[in-house]
Design a protein around this motif. Structure first.
Motif, PDB file in Angstrom:
ATOM      1  N   GLY A   1      15.241  13.640   9.309  1.00 12.21           N
ATOM      2  CA  GLY A   1      16.057  14.701   8.714  1.00 12.21           C
ATOM      3  C   GLY A   1      17.261  14.222   7.930  1.00 12.21           C
ATOM      4  N   LEU A   2      17.292  12.927   7.528  1.00 15.23           N
ATOM      5  CA  LEU A   2      18.460  12.389   6.810  1.00 15.23           C
ATOM      6  C   LEU A   2      18.710  13.131   5.495  1.00 15.23           C
ATOM      7  CD1 LEU A   2      20.545   9.978   6.446  1.00 15.23           C
ATOM      8  CD2 LEU A   2      18.728   8.809   5.191  1.00 15.23           C
ATOM      9  N   VAL A   3      17.649  13.419   4.770  1.00 13.58           N
ATOM     10  CA  VAL A   3      17.790  14.049   3.453  1.00 13.58           C
ATOM     11  C   VAL A   3      17.849  15.564   3.641  1.00 13.58           C
ATOM     12  CG1 VAL A   3      16.667  14.392   1.210  1.00 13.58           C
ATOM     13  CG2 VAL A   3      16.602  12.136   2.303  1.00 13.58           C
TER      14      VAL A   3
ATOM     15  N   LEU B   1      18.676   2.440  -6.085  1.00 16.61           N
ATOM     16  CA  LEU B   1      18.321   2.156  -4.691  1.00 16.61           C
ATOM     17  C   LEU B   1      19.508   2.526  -3.805  1.00 16.61           C
ATOM     18  CD1 LEU B   1      16.482  -1.276  -4.288  1.00 16.61           C
ATOM     19  CD2 LEU B   1      15.933   0.894  -3.231  1.00 16.61           C
ATOM     20  N   VAL B   2      19.267   3.413  -2.865  1.00 16.60           N
ATOM     21  CA  VAL B   2      20.317   3.833  -1.928  1.00 16.60           C
ATOM     22  C   VAL B   2      19.986   3.226  -0.570  1.00 16.60           C
ATOM     23  CG1 VAL B   2      21.212   5.853  -0.691  1.00 16.60           C
ATOM     24  CG2 VAL B   2      20.846   5.962  -3.163  1.00 16.60           C
ATOM     25  N   HIS B   3      20.995   2.693   0.125  1.00 15.09           N
ATOM     26  CA  HIS B   3      20.737   2.087   1.433  1.00 15.09           C
ATOM     27  C   HIS B   3      21.899   2.389   2.373  1.00 15.09           C
ATOM     28  CE1 HIS B   3      23.423  -1.027   0.023  1.00 15.09           C
ATOM     29  NE2 HIS B   3      22.723  -0.997  -1.124  1.00 15.09           N
TER      30      HIS B   3
ATOM     31  N   CYS C   1       0.811  -1.232   0.000  1.00 18.47           N
ATOM     32  CA  CYS C   1       0.000   0.000   0.000  1.00 18.47           C
ATOM     33  C   CYS C   1       0.845   1.284   0.000  1.00 18.47           C
ATOM     34  CB  CYS C   1      -0.888   0.005   1.236  1.00 18.47           C
ATOM     35  SG  CYS C   1      -1.901  -1.468   1.358  1.00 18.47           S
ATOM     36  N   THR C   2       1.902   1.339   0.797  1.00 16.86           N
ATOM     37  CA  THR C   2       2.655   2.594   0.898  1.00 16.86           C
ATOM     38  C   THR C   2       3.324   2.955  -0.432  1.00 16.86           C
ATOM     39  OG1 THR C   2       2.929   2.316   3.265  1.00 16.86           O
ATOM     40  CG2 THR C   2       4.482   3.790   2.171  1.00 16.86           C
ATOM     41  N   PRO C   3       4.095   2.045  -1.049  1.00 19.79           N
ATOM     42  CA  PRO C   3       4.681   2.416  -2.346  1.00 19.79           C
ATOM     43  C   PRO C   3       3.637   2.665  -3.428  1.00 19.79           C
ATOM     44  CG  PRO C   3       5.307   0.167  -1.712  1.00 19.79           C
ATOM     45  CD  PRO C   3       4.611   0.754  -0.552  1.00 19.79           C
TER      46      PRO C   3
ATOM     47  N   VAL D   1      15.500   5.863  -4.679  1.00 26.37           N
ATOM     48  CA  VAL D   1      14.758   5.434  -3.493  1.00 26.37           C
ATOM     49  C   VAL D   1      15.769   5.208  -2.381  1.00 26.37           C
ATOM     50  CG1 VAL D   1      13.228   3.656  -2.535  1.00 26.37           C
ATOM     51  CG2 VAL D   1      13.044   4.281  -4.963  1.00 26.37           C
ATOM     52  N   VAL D   2      15.570   5.870  -1.245  1.00 26.40           N
ATOM     53  CA  VAL D   2      16.461   5.674  -0.100  1.00 26.40           C
ATOM     54  C   VAL D   2      15.781   4.686   0.846  1.00 26.40           C
ATOM     55  CG1 VAL D   2      17.780   6.789   1.737  1.00 26.40           C
ATOM     56  CG2 VAL D   2      17.236   8.065  -0.352  1.00 26.40           C
ATOM     57  N   GLY D   3      16.393   3.520   1.032  1.00 29.23           N
ATOM     58  CA  GLY D   3      15.798   2.453   1.859  1.00 29.23           C
ATOM     59  C   GLY D   3      15.477   1.258   0.989  1.00 29.23           C
ATOM     60  N   ARG D   4      15.771   0.040   1.501  1.00 32.57           N
ATOM     61  CA  ARG D   4      15.541  -1.172   0.704  1.00 32.57           C
ATOM     62  C   ARG D   4      14.753  -2.205   1.499  1.00 32.57           C
ATOM     63  NH1 ARG D   4      21.453  -4.166   0.836  1.00 32.57           N
ATOM     64  NH2 ARG D   4      22.070  -3.336   2.850  1.00 32.57           N
ATOM     65  N   SER D   5      13.790  -1.737   2.320  1.00 33.48           N
ATOM     66  CA  SER D   5      12.989  -2.706   3.075  1.00 33.48           C
ATOM     67  C   SER D   5      12.031  -3.416   2.131  1.00 33.48           C
ATOM     68  CB  SER D   5      12.194  -1.996   4.176  1.00 33.48           C
ATOM     69  OG  SER D   5      11.160  -1.240   3.593  1.00 33.48           O
ATOM     70  N   ASN D   6      11.538  -4.586   2.593  1.00 31.68           N
ATOM     71  CA  ASN D   6      10.555  -5.337   1.802  1.00 31.68           C
ATOM     72  C   ASN D   6       9.213  -4.622   1.749  1.00 31.68           C
ATOM     73  OD1 ASN D   6      12.400  -7.361   1.385  1.00 31.68           O
ATOM     74  ND2 ASN D   6      11.716  -8.569   3.152  1.00 31.68           N
ATOM     75  N   ILE D   7       8.972  -3.753   2.750  1.00 36.99           N
ATOM     76  CA  ILE D   7       7.664  -3.101   2.873  1.00 36.99           C
ATOM     77  C   ILE D   7       7.586  -1.855   2.000  1.00 36.99           C
ATOM     78  CG2 ILE D   7       6.252  -1.815   4.538  1.00 36.99           C
ATOM     79  CD1 ILE D   7       7.155  -3.797   6.665  1.00 36.99           C
ATOM     80  N   VAL D   8       8.666  -1.107   1.939  1.00 38.11           N
ATOM     81  CA  VAL D   8       8.631   0.167   1.206  1.00 38.11           C
ATOM     82  C   VAL D   8       9.667   0.216   0.069  1.00 38.11           C
ATOM     83  CG1 VAL D   8       8.552   2.678   1.351  1.00 38.11           C
ATOM     84  CG2 VAL D   8       7.961   1.341   3.365  1.00 38.11           C
ATOM     85  N   GLY D   9      10.957   0.206   0.415  1.00 38.67           N
ATOM     86  CA  GLY D   9      11.998   0.502  -0.578  1.00 38.67           C
ATOM     87  C   GLY D   9      11.982  -0.407  -1.799  1.00 38.67           C
TER      88      GLY D   9
ATOM     89  N   ILE E   1       8.223   8.197   9.001  1.00 40.15           N
ATOM     90  CA  ILE E   1       7.386   8.647  10.130  1.00 40.15           C
ATOM     91  C   ILE E   1       8.229   8.383  11.368  1.00 40.15           C
ATOM     92  CG2 ILE E   1       5.258   8.328  11.433  1.00 40.15           C
ATOM     93  CD1 ILE E   1       3.899   7.307   8.982  1.00 40.15           C
ATOM     94  N   ASN E   2       8.799   9.422  11.919  1.00 37.99           N
ATOM     95  CA  ASN E   2       9.705   9.270  13.066  1.00 37.99           C
ATOM     96  C   ASN E   2       9.173  10.102  14.223  1.00 37.99           C
ATOM     97  OD1 ASN E   2      11.838   7.941  11.331  1.00 37.99           O
ATOM     98  ND2 ASN E   2      11.745   9.936  10.330  1.00 37.99           N
ATOM     99  N   ARG E   3       9.119   9.451  15.383  1.00 34.56           N
ATOM    100  CA  ARG E   3       8.642  10.138  16.580  1.00 34.56           C
ATOM    101  C   ARG E   3       9.839  10.793  17.255  1.00 34.56           C
ATOM    102  NH1 ARG E   3       3.892   9.392  19.352  1.00 34.56           N
ATOM    103  NH2 ARG E   3       4.201   9.842  21.547  1.00 34.56           N
TER     104      ARG E   3
ATOM    105  N   ALA F   1      12.777   6.666   2.413  1.00 30.76           N
ATOM    106  CA  ALA F   1      12.116   5.677   3.284  1.00 30.76           C
ATOM    107  C   ALA F   1      13.181   4.973   4.110  1.00 30.76           C
ATOM    108  CB  ALA F   1      11.316   4.684   2.455  1.00 30.76           C
ATOM    109  N   ALA F   2      13.879   5.737   4.942  1.00 34.92           N
ATOM    110  CA  ALA F   2      14.983   5.188   5.736  1.00 34.92           C
ATOM    111  C   ALA F   2      14.643   5.125   7.220  1.00 34.92           C
ATOM    112  CB  ALA F   2      16.235   6.036   5.533  1.00 34.92           C
ATOM    113  N   GLY F   3      13.634   5.877   7.647  1.00 39.28           N
ATOM    114  CA  GLY F   3      13.320   5.915   9.074  1.00 39.28           C
ATOM    115  C   GLY F   3      14.371   6.664   9.879  1.00 39.28           C
TER     116      GLY F   3
END
Ligand code: NAD
Length: 290
Positions: A213-215, A187-189, A140-142, A163-171, A231-233, A208-210
């Motif tokens: 402010g990384l970028v 793909l950047v990780h 859903c997210t991508p 794309v920053v992040g290579r998770s199965n859910i998003v990247g 989404i970071n708390r 999508a790195a979690g």
């Protein structure tokens, strides 16, 4: 220059309206689309996500069945519930809210879902279908990010997407969708060398790195469209706040940017309900208007 803010709430509201219309049509043909949501334990963020999903489902006419289970649940009990929902013809979509407690093997649970009810698109059959460009349920997210990008840019073909992040859910699924849309994809990780230089090449940048402010500004080509999935708390003196992976200063160089909150988040829920509707339609082809 100041970036256009991409209004994910408005885009999600438009999609939910379409879903509601199609749900009404399917219901008129005697099928009540239904989504089962399984929450194990009492993680507060997961509880909020589940509550929002159930509320939106009701708004578009999708029936939901909520299964709230204790944190010490045995894996075998969860698998038994999934088997029952897989076999229930009145349930069209099943969502297992992640993360699961440590005694439960997440991969085993996701592979136990019937692929045509796997509305998160995490089963290997759906992952394979996405990689092969075949029909299936897409995460859903991508899928939500892709729609926001197409709203902004129309045809994405030939654009360089990073794309920053290579998770199965998003990247990873994001990269697959962008490739399918004929982008050149990088793909950047966390092991990439000089992430900033790679990102600066992007016409489309999806973070999508979690990492709050990384970028930063020096990662972004002027005019690029930037999608902030993070989404970071973050705790402040005044209390906790949700922030993305993209530093606020990026708004000065990007052409368009999603806010956090109010960007990708609302689209994720809209796509979940869209997936539930399409699962119901595929399971009952006679209920689809021709
Ligand atoms: P994850 O932790 O599974 O994956 C993070 C990825 O980022 C990894 O592949 C890692 O290699 C990469 N990474 C980490 N630090 C990096 C760095 N310094 N440089 C380059 N790459 C780096 O996370 P996830 O599940 O993919 O989620 C990512 C973020 O998206 C989180 O903030 C999560 O809360 C958010 N999220 C939002 C939604 C939504 O609906 N908006 C949905 C899912 C996830």
């Amino acid at each position: 220059m100041s970036a256009r803010l991409i209004d994910g709430k408005a885009a999600a509201a438009r999609l939910l309206q379409e879903v509601a219309q199609d749900v009404a049509e399917v219901r008129a043909r005697g099928i009540q689309p239904a989504l089962a949501v399984i929450l194990v334990g009492s993680d507060p963020a997961s509880q909020v996500y589940v509550r929002n999903k159930l509320r939106r489902a009701a708004e578009v006419g999708i029936r939901s069945l909520s299964h709230e289970l204790p944190a010490d649940l045995e894996q075998i009990e969860l698998l038994a519930l999934i088997a029952a929902l897989n076999a229930n013809p009145e349930v069209h979509g099943i969502l297992v809210q992640l993360p699961l407690p440590p005694q439960i093997d997440e991969a085993a649970v996701l592979q136990a879902l019937r692929p045509d009810k796997d509305v998160d698109g995490f089963h290997r059959e759906n992952v394979g279908a996405l990689a092969l460009g075949q029909p299936g349920l897409v995460p859903c997210t991508p899928a939500g990010c892709l729609r926001l990008l197409q709203d902004q840019l129309g045809d994405l073909s030939g654009r360089h997407a990073v794309v920053v992040g290579r998770s199965n859910i998003v990247g990873k699924p994001m990269a697959a969708l962008l490739l399918q849309a004929h982008c050149t994809v990088t793909l950047v990780h966390s092991r990439s060398r000089d992430a900033a230089a790679l990102c600066r090449q992007a016409d489309i940048l999806v973070a999508a790195a979690g990492q709050p402010g990384l970028v930063t500004v020096d990662w972004v080509k002027p005019g690029a469209v930037v999608i902030d999935v993070g989404i970071n708390r973050v705790e402040h003196a005044a209390g906790a706040r949700l922030v993305g992976d993209v530093a606020p200063e990026v708004a000065a160089v990007a052409g368009a940017l999603t806010p956090v909150p109010g960007g990708v988040g609302p689209m994720t829920i809209a796509l979940l309900l869209h997936n539930t509707l399409s699962a119901a339609q595929r399971q009952h082809p006679h209920a689809v208007a021709t």
